[in-house]
Scaffold this active site. Structure first.
Site, PDB file in Angstrom:
ATOM      1  N   SER A  71     -51.966  40.568  48.864  1.00 48.46           N
ATOM      2  CA  SER A  71     -52.368  39.322  48.200  1.00 48.46           C
ATOM      3  C   SER A  71     -53.021  38.380  49.213  1.00 48.46           C
ATOM      4  O   SER A  71     -53.997  37.697  48.899  1.00 48.46           O
ATOM      5  CB  SER A  71     -51.156  38.627  47.581  1.00 48.46           C
ATOM      6  OG  SER A  71     -50.565  39.451  46.612  1.00 48.46           O
ATOM      7  N   LYS A  99     -44.292  28.390  51.394  1.00 48.44           N
ATOM      8  CA  LYS A  99     -45.368  27.462  51.726  1.00 48.44           C
ATOM      9  C   LYS A  99     -46.707  28.174  51.556  1.00 48.44           C
ATOM     10  O   LYS A  99     -46.783  29.392  51.577  1.00 48.44           O
ATOM     11  CB  LYS A  99     -45.211  27.006  53.180  1.00 48.44           C
ATOM     12  CG  LYS A  99     -44.016  26.102  53.375  1.00 48.44           C
ATOM     13  CD  LYS A  99     -43.817  25.784  54.853  1.00 48.44           C
ATOM     14  CE  LYS A  99     -42.353  25.482  55.111  1.00 48.44           C
ATOM     15  NZ  LYS A  99     -41.871  26.050  56.354  1.00 48.44           N
ATOM     16  N   ARG A 134     -46.747  50.089  52.388  1.00 46.20           N
ATOM     17  CA  ARG A 134     -48.128  50.371  52.811  1.00 46.20           C
ATOM     18  C   ARG A 134     -48.099  50.938  54.216  1.00 46.20           C
ATOM     19  O   ARG A 134     -47.981  52.132  54.401  1.00 46.20           O
ATOM     20  CB  ARG A 134     -48.965  49.081  52.755  1.00 46.20           C
ATOM     21  CG  ARG A 134     -49.334  48.670  51.346  1.00 46.20           C
ATOM     22  CD  ARG A 134     -49.665  47.215  51.243  1.00 46.20           C
ATOM     23  NE  ARG A 134     -48.490  46.420  51.536  1.00 46.20           N
ATOM     24  CZ  ARG A 134     -48.424  45.105  51.455  1.00 46.20           C
ATOM     25  NH1 ARG A 134     -49.502  44.413  51.137  1.00 46.20           N
ATOM     26  NH2 ARG A 134     -47.309  44.463  51.713  1.00 46.20           N
ATOM     27  N   HIS A 137     -50.267  46.199  43.437  1.00 44.84           N
ATOM     28  CA  HIS A 137     -49.038  45.970  42.667  1.00 44.84           C
ATOM     29  C   HIS A 137     -49.086  46.732  41.332  1.00 44.84           C
ATOM     30  O   HIS A 137     -48.104  47.356  40.924  1.00 44.84           O
ATOM     31  CB  HIS A 137     -48.872  44.479  42.338  1.00 44.84           C
ATOM     32  CG  HIS A 137     -48.670  43.567  43.513  1.00 44.84           C
ATOM     33  ND1 HIS A 137     -49.484  42.483  43.764  1.00 44.84           N
ATOM     34  CD2 HIS A 137     -47.735  43.560  44.502  1.00 44.84           C
ATOM     35  CE1 HIS A 137     -49.053  41.843  44.831  1.00 44.84           C
ATOM     36  NE2 HIS A 137     -48.004  42.479  45.306  1.00 44.84           N
TER      37      HIS A 137
HETATM   38  P1  ADP Z   1     -43.193  40.075  49.034  1.00 37.66           P
HETATM   39  O1  ADP Z   1     -43.417  38.675  49.537  1.00 37.66           O
HETATM   40  O2  ADP Z   1     -41.853  40.282  48.409  1.00 37.66           O
HETATM   41  O3  ADP Z   1     -43.560  41.154  50.016  1.00 37.66           O
HETATM   42  P2  ADP Z   1     -45.605  40.840  47.605  1.00 37.66           P
HETATM   43  O4  ADP Z   1     -46.111  40.304  46.316  1.00 37.66           O
HETATM   44  O5  ADP Z   1     -46.451  40.697  48.806  1.00 37.66           O
HETATM   45  O6  ADP Z   1     -44.185  40.166  47.790  1.00 37.66           O
HETATM   46  O7  ADP Z   1     -45.265  42.386  47.444  1.00 37.66           O
HETATM   47  C1  ADP Z   1     -44.352  42.822  46.478  1.00 37.66           C
HETATM   48  C2  ADP Z   1     -44.097  44.308  46.699  1.00 37.66           C
HETATM   49  O8  ADP Z   1     -45.301  45.026  46.429  1.00 37.66           O
HETATM   50  C3  ADP Z   1     -43.706  44.674  48.113  1.00 37.66           C
HETATM   51  O9  ADP Z   1     -42.769  45.742  48.065  1.00 37.66           O
HETATM   52  C4  ADP Z   1     -44.991  45.129  48.732  1.00 37.66           C
HETATM   53  O10 ADP Z   1     -44.770  46.046  49.794  1.00 37.66           O
HETATM   54  C5  ADP Z   1     -45.645  45.821  47.553  1.00 37.66           C
HETATM   55  N1  ADP Z   1     -47.093  45.877  47.672  1.00 37.66           N
HETATM   56  C6  ADP Z   1     -47.959  44.852  47.827  1.00 37.66           C
HETATM   57  N2  ADP Z   1     -49.230  45.303  47.914  1.00 37.66           N
HETATM   58  C7  ADP Z   1     -49.153  46.658  47.808  1.00 37.66           C
HETATM   59  C8  ADP Z   1     -50.126  47.724  47.854  1.00 37.66           C
HETATM   60  N3  ADP Z   1     -51.412  47.474  48.064  1.00 37.66           N
HETATM   61  N4  ADP Z   1     -49.686  48.991  47.715  1.00 37.66           N
HETATM   62  C9  ADP Z   1     -48.363  49.234  47.548  1.00 37.66           C
HETATM   63  N5  ADP Z   1     -47.406  48.291  47.519  1.00 37.66           N
HETATM   64  C10 ADP Z   1     -47.794  47.024  47.639  1.00 37.66           C
END
Ligand code: ADP
Length: 168
Positions: free
Chosen positions: A131, A44, A93, A20
């Site tokens: 995450s 959840k 990704r 992120h």
């Molecule tokens: P969501 O539940 O909205 O997917 P996340 O916190 O998992 O929330 O991800 C937020 C954004 O960050 C999404 O667009 C996701 O694709 C991107 N993202 C998460 N991890 C990575 C990563 N390792 N590299 C690039 N983008 C990422």
């Protein structure tokens, strides 16, 4: 500030990872200001509460004056419009991200005419990072130093230690 220079980066951020942070820092090369927006929509199995996630994001980005951290409920495009922004940043990704992101972006562009979604490819070293994977590695006692900043690691370890106290 011209509104086209503000972007909203929405997500769950449970917790924020180096993947992120990489997207945010690269986003700042394109936009003057990035709003990291934590979705309040019910989720959840979240490890951190929304308020905890906001505090953690603020702590890792405290030196970044061009980033603000906020939460939103309801439709993302309504939130983006309320901030007078026109761009949503999302990270991509694997191919597996694509279908879902494509669907959401098309829906958002249909109902929010003036809002663009900008996809940024993950940096190669974070292509596998999510995450949920980090939560799992930490829960199982693995090292997460290359996935999250030290304050996030500490918060996760505390959370799992608390969760594992047997209830009597
Ligand atoms: P969501 O539940 O909205 O997917 P996340 O916190 O998992 O929330 O991800 C937020 C954004 O960050 C999404 O667009 C996701 O694709 C991107 N993202 C998460 N991890 C990575 C990563 N390792 N590299 C690039 N983008 C990422």
């Amino acid at each position: 500030m011209p509104h086209s220079r503000i972007a909203v980066y929405p997500g769950s951020f449970d917790p924020i990872t180096y993947g992120h942070l990489d997207i945010i820092r690269r986003g700042l090369k394109i936009f003057n200001h990035v709003i990291v927006a934590v979705a309040r929509n019910s989720q959840k199995n979240a490890l951190f509460s929304i308020d905890e996630r906001v505090e953690l994001i603020k702590s890792v980005l405290k030196d970044e004056s061009r980033v603000s951290v906020d939460t939103f409920t309801g439709l993302l495009i309504d939130y983006v419009a309320s901030k007078e922004a026109h761009v949503i940043i999302r990270g991509l990704r694997a191919i597996s991200d694509f279908e879902y992101e494509f669907q959401i972006a098309q829906m958002n562009s249909t109902i929010g005419h003036d809002i663009e979604t900008l996809f940024m490819m993950t940096s190669v070293q974070y292509g596998y990072l999510s995450s949920s994977i980090v939560r799992e590695v930490c829960l199982l006692g693995g090292t997460v130093d290359s996935f999250v900043p030290p304050e996030i690691k500490k918060a996760m370890q505390q959370k799992y230690a608390l969760n594992s106290i047997p209830k009597v």
